[in-house]
Design a protein around this motif. Structure first.
Motif, PDB file in Angstrom:
ATOM      1  N   VAL A   1      11.648  15.731 -12.324  1.00 23.19           N
ATOM      2  CA  VAL A   1      10.288  15.079 -12.284  1.00 23.19           C
ATOM      3  C   VAL A   1       9.429  15.425 -13.286  1.00 23.19           C
ATOM      4  O   VAL A   1       9.133  16.591 -13.663  1.00 23.19           O
ATOM      5  N   TYR A   2       9.079  14.384 -14.003  1.00 25.16           N
ATOM      6  CA  TYR A   2       8.209  14.577 -15.375  1.00 25.16           C
ATOM      7  C   TYR A   2       6.959  13.950 -14.836  1.00 25.16           C
ATOM      8  O   TYR A   2       6.927  12.783 -14.593  1.00 25.16           O
ATOM      9  N   GLY A   3       5.696  14.736 -15.046  1.00 29.09           N
ATOM     10  CA  GLY A   3       4.442  14.126 -14.747  1.00 29.09           C
ATOM     11  C   GLY A   3       3.273  14.562 -15.897  1.00 29.09           C
ATOM     12  O   GLY A   3       3.359  15.591 -16.297  1.00 29.09           O
ATOM     13  N   TRP A   4       2.591  13.340 -16.140  1.00 30.74           N
ATOM     14  CA  TRP A   4       1.857  13.263 -17.109  1.00 30.74           C
ATOM     15  C   TRP A   4       0.412  13.322 -16.513  1.00 30.74           C
ATOM     16  O   TRP A   4       0.133  12.168 -15.780  1.00 30.74           O
ATOM     17  N   SER A   5      -0.512  14.068 -16.878  1.00 28.57           N
ATOM     18  CA  SER A   5      -1.959  14.095 -16.471  1.00 28.57           C
ATOM     19  C   SER A   5      -1.951  14.106 -14.975  1.00 28.57           C
ATOM     20  O   SER A   5      -1.456  14.987 -14.161  1.00 28.57           O
ATOM     21  N   LEU A   6      -2.672  12.978 -14.488  1.00 23.80           N
ATOM     22  CA  LEU A   6      -2.869  12.788 -12.765  1.00 23.80           C
ATOM     23  C   LEU A   6      -1.150  13.092 -12.289  1.00 23.80           C
ATOM     24  O   LEU A   6      -0.968  13.658 -11.331  1.00 23.80           O
ATOM     25  N   GLY A   7      -0.365  12.409 -13.127  1.00 25.71           N
ATOM     26  CA  GLY A   7       0.978  12.348 -12.490  1.00 25.71           C
ATOM     27  C   GLY A   7       1.559  13.581 -12.465  1.00 25.71           C
ATOM     28  O   GLY A   7       2.562  14.087 -11.479  1.00 25.71           O
TER      29      GLY A   7
ATOM     30  N   THR B   1      -5.407  10.747  -2.654  1.00 24.29           N
ATOM     31  CA  THR B   1      -5.479  12.181  -2.955  1.00 24.29           C
ATOM     32  C   THR B   1      -4.133  12.650  -3.588  1.00 24.29           C
ATOM     33  O   THR B   1      -3.267  11.816  -3.677  1.00 24.29           O
ATOM     34  N   ILE B   2      -4.246  13.905  -4.225  1.00 24.59           N
ATOM     35  CA  ILE B   2      -3.035  14.383  -4.524  1.00 24.59           C
ATOM     36  C   ILE B   2      -1.717  14.149  -3.567  1.00 24.59           C
ATOM     37  O   ILE B   2      -0.769  13.886  -3.914  1.00 24.59           O
ATOM     38  N   SER B   3      -2.173  14.614  -2.370  1.00 22.45           N
ATOM     39  CA  SER B   3      -0.935  14.789  -1.637  1.00 22.45           C
ATOM     40  C   SER B   3      -0.572  13.297  -0.995  1.00 22.45           C
ATOM     41  O   SER B   3       0.583  13.036  -0.622  1.00 22.45           O
ATOM     42  N   GLY B   4      -1.614  12.409  -1.077  1.00 24.42           N
ATOM     43  CA  GLY B   4      -1.253  11.172  -0.591  1.00 24.42           C
ATOM     44  C   GLY B   4      -0.619  10.332  -1.560  1.00 24.42           C
ATOM     45  O   GLY B   4       0.287   9.429  -1.026  1.00 24.42           O
ATOM     46  N   LEU B   5      -0.815  10.513  -2.822  1.00 18.97           N
ATOM     47  CA  LEU B   5      -0.043   9.950  -3.932  1.00 18.97           C
ATOM     48  C   LEU B   5       1.545  10.622  -3.948  1.00 18.97           C
ATOM     49  O   LEU B   5       2.490   9.742  -4.098  1.00 18.97           O
ATOM     50  N   ALA B   6       1.539  11.935  -3.505  1.00 20.81           N
ATOM     51  CA  ALA B   6       2.830  12.636  -3.665  1.00 20.81           C
ATOM     52  C   ALA B   6       3.438  11.946  -2.564  1.00 20.81           C
ATOM     53  O   ALA B   6       4.824  11.783  -2.510  1.00 20.81           O
ATOM     54  N   ALA B   7       3.131  11.820  -1.397  1.00 20.37           N
ATOM     55  CA  ALA B   7       3.887  11.217  -0.011  1.00 20.37           C
ATOM     56  C   ALA B   7       4.415   9.624  -0.445  1.00 20.37           C
ATOM     57  O   ALA B   7       5.454   9.301   0.164  1.00 20.37           O
ATOM     58  N   ALA B   8       3.518   8.847  -1.358  1.00 19.48           N
ATOM     59  CA  ALA B   8       4.003   7.698  -1.630  1.00 19.48           C
ATOM     60  C   ALA B   8       5.313   7.688  -2.517  1.00 19.48           C
ATOM     61  O   ALA B   8       6.063   6.958  -2.725  1.00 19.48           O
ATOM     62  N   VAL B   9       5.203   8.637  -3.584  1.00 21.06           N
ATOM     63  CA  VAL B   9       6.241   8.913  -4.370  1.00 21.06           C
ATOM     64  C   VAL B   9       7.699   9.275  -3.306  1.00 21.06           C
ATOM     65  O   VAL B   9       8.648   8.929  -3.780  1.00 21.06           O
ATOM     66  N   ALA B  10       7.281  10.085  -2.631  1.00 17.00           N
ATOM     67  CA  ALA B  10       8.514  10.534  -1.753  1.00 17.00           C
ATOM     68  C   ALA B  10       8.782   9.333  -0.829  1.00 17.00           C
ATOM     69  O   ALA B  10      10.120   9.179  -0.998  1.00 17.00           O
TER      70      ALA B  10
ATOM     71  N   HIS C   1      -0.101  16.492 -11.735  1.00 24.43           N
ATOM     72  CA  HIS C   1      -0.636  17.165 -10.335  1.00 24.43           C
ATOM     73  C   HIS C   1       0.157  16.420  -9.396  1.00 24.43           C
ATOM     74  O   HIS C   1       0.333  17.268  -8.338  1.00 24.43           O
ATOM     75  N   VAL C   2       0.366  15.261  -9.309  1.00 21.90           N
ATOM     76  CA  VAL C   2       1.169  14.509  -8.018  1.00 21.90           C
ATOM     77  C   VAL C   2       2.628  15.358  -8.201  1.00 21.90           C
ATOM     78  O   VAL C   2       3.203  15.633  -7.038  1.00 21.90           O
TER      79      VAL C   2
ATOM     80  N   THR D   1       6.621  18.831  -5.688  1.00 22.26           N
ATOM     81  CA  THR D   1       7.462  20.246  -5.809  1.00 22.26           C
ATOM     82  C   THR D   1       7.050  20.871  -4.605  1.00 22.26           C
ATOM     83  O   THR D   1       7.961  21.532  -4.038  1.00 22.26           O
ATOM     84  N   ALA D   2       5.953  21.125  -4.023  1.00 24.21           N
ATOM     85  CA  ALA D   2       5.459  21.968  -2.848  1.00 24.21           C
ATOM     86  C   ALA D   2       5.918  21.446  -1.616  1.00 24.21           C
ATOM     87  O   ALA D   2       6.038  22.079  -0.746  1.00 24.21           O
ATOM     88  N   SER D   3       6.432  19.956  -1.388  1.00 22.91           N
ATOM     89  CA  SER D   3       6.354  19.207  -0.279  1.00 22.91           C
ATOM     90  C   SER D   3       7.620  18.583  -0.080  1.00 22.91           C
ATOM     91  O   SER D   3       8.199  18.038   1.124  1.00 22.91           O
ATOM     92  N   HIS D   4       8.538  18.681  -1.207  1.00 16.95           N
ATOM     93  CA  HIS D   4       9.950  17.596  -0.976  1.00 16.95           C
ATOM     94  C   HIS D   4      10.955  18.372  -1.485  1.00 16.95           C
ATOM     95  O   HIS D   4      10.742  18.756  -2.796  1.00 16.95           O
ATOM     96  N   PRO D   5      12.275  18.263  -0.992  1.00 15.84           N
ATOM     97  CA  PRO D   5      13.392  18.911  -1.464  1.00 15.84           C
ATOM     98  C   PRO D   5      14.158  18.253  -2.659  1.00 15.84           C
ATOM     99  O   PRO D   5      15.127  18.832  -3.221  1.00 15.84           O
TER     100      PRO D   5
END
Length: 289
Positions: free
Chosen positions: A98-104, A76-85, A106-107, A112-116
């Protein structure tokens, strides 16, 4: 600039990454669906990598990373973001552009919304959409090819079509292998989670971000509604406008690197200046206290 490859064990997957030895502000690169970190070769080999610590990762289910240990939770978007964190924390990175392309992309907005750690956000091919199906319809062109973004199993024709849509004619042959390798459950689960409104409201994230936000898209992107992207009310939009690269499609970082890389370089400098000023104000406030 030598690039070092390593594997990191996270709660979500074994993550393969490449990083340079630059000492400046870290730059995290997140690829799109069916991609892998090698797609950022033109950035990892640029002069920017000699100055900054550039980190490009293979998201779970992509490239040389493993598939997710728990696909339902991670894809999920939040799950992938947690993995990146997890990766950021294991690398000891406290602040990064942070540079994100396409799916990246959205991650990256979810991160940005969840990590400082996010000091600046650059997006390509990722319209900041509100939650739910209506938000998706406003941000993306609706045509049959868009269904490839949610299809679990690809035929060879599907893979070739997706590669053409992302990179045009004459892409690196390795890109097709990356698309073939990707775990199709990422596509179906992420699309489903976004349709159901899971994760952050990305429109609000981009519009209300306290960190600089750079929007860089190709003029001929087959997926993104550029008018929608330009019409949002950004609080911290870099350069005061959305950048559109003429003659480029969904992946200008690859097809128009000679234009994209200088934009990335300027944005990095802008973020660094802002970080310096923020630190100076904090030190001044601490001294006064």
């Amino acid at each position: 600039m030598p690039v070092v490859d390593k594997t990191i064990q996270t709660r979500h997957a074994e993550i393969r990454l490449s990083e340079t030895s630059g000492k400046g502000l870290p730059i995290l690169m997140l690829h799109g669906s069916g991609g892998a970190r090698q797609m950022f070769a033109k950035q990892l080999s640029s002069p920017l990598a000699e100055i900054h610590r550039m980190v490009a990762i293979d998201l779970p289910g992509h490239g040389q990373s493993s598939d997710a240990f728990d696909p339902a939770a991670t894809y999920t978007i939040s799950g992938l973001a947690a993995a990146v964190a997890d990766v950021l924390e294991q690398l000891g990175i406290k602040r990064a552009l942070v540079y994100g392309w396409s799916l990246g992309g959205h991650v990256a907005m979810e991160l940005t919304a969840s990590h400082p750690a996010v000091a600046g956000l650059m997006l390509t091919g990722a319209p900041p959409v509100a939650r739910g199906p209506l938000g998706l319809l406003r941000g993306f062109h609706t045509h049959w090819d868009l269904l490839l973004a949610s299809k679990r199993s690809y035929s060879e024709r599907d893979a070739e079509r997706f590669e053409q849509l992302c990179f045009g004619v004459g892409a690196d042959p390795a890109f097709l292998d990356m698309i073939r390798r990707a775990d199709g459950r990422v596509r179906t689960n992420v699309f489903r989670s976004m349709m159901l409104g899971a994760g952050a409201d990305q429109k609000r994230v981009a519009e209300n971000a306290e960190v600089p936000v750079a929007m860089v898209n190709g003029a001929d992107d087959p997926f993104v509604r550029l008018g929608y992207v330009a019409g949002l009310s950004y609080r911290t939009l870099w350069d005061g406008r959305c950048h559109v690269i003429a003659g480029a499609g969904h992946a200008p970082f690859w097809t128009a690197a000679e234009i994209f890389n200088p934009l990335l370089f300027r944005f990095v400098r802008h973020v660094m200046e802002r970080e310096f000023e923020s630190g100076r104000r904090e030190r001044k406030t601490a001294g006064a206290a």
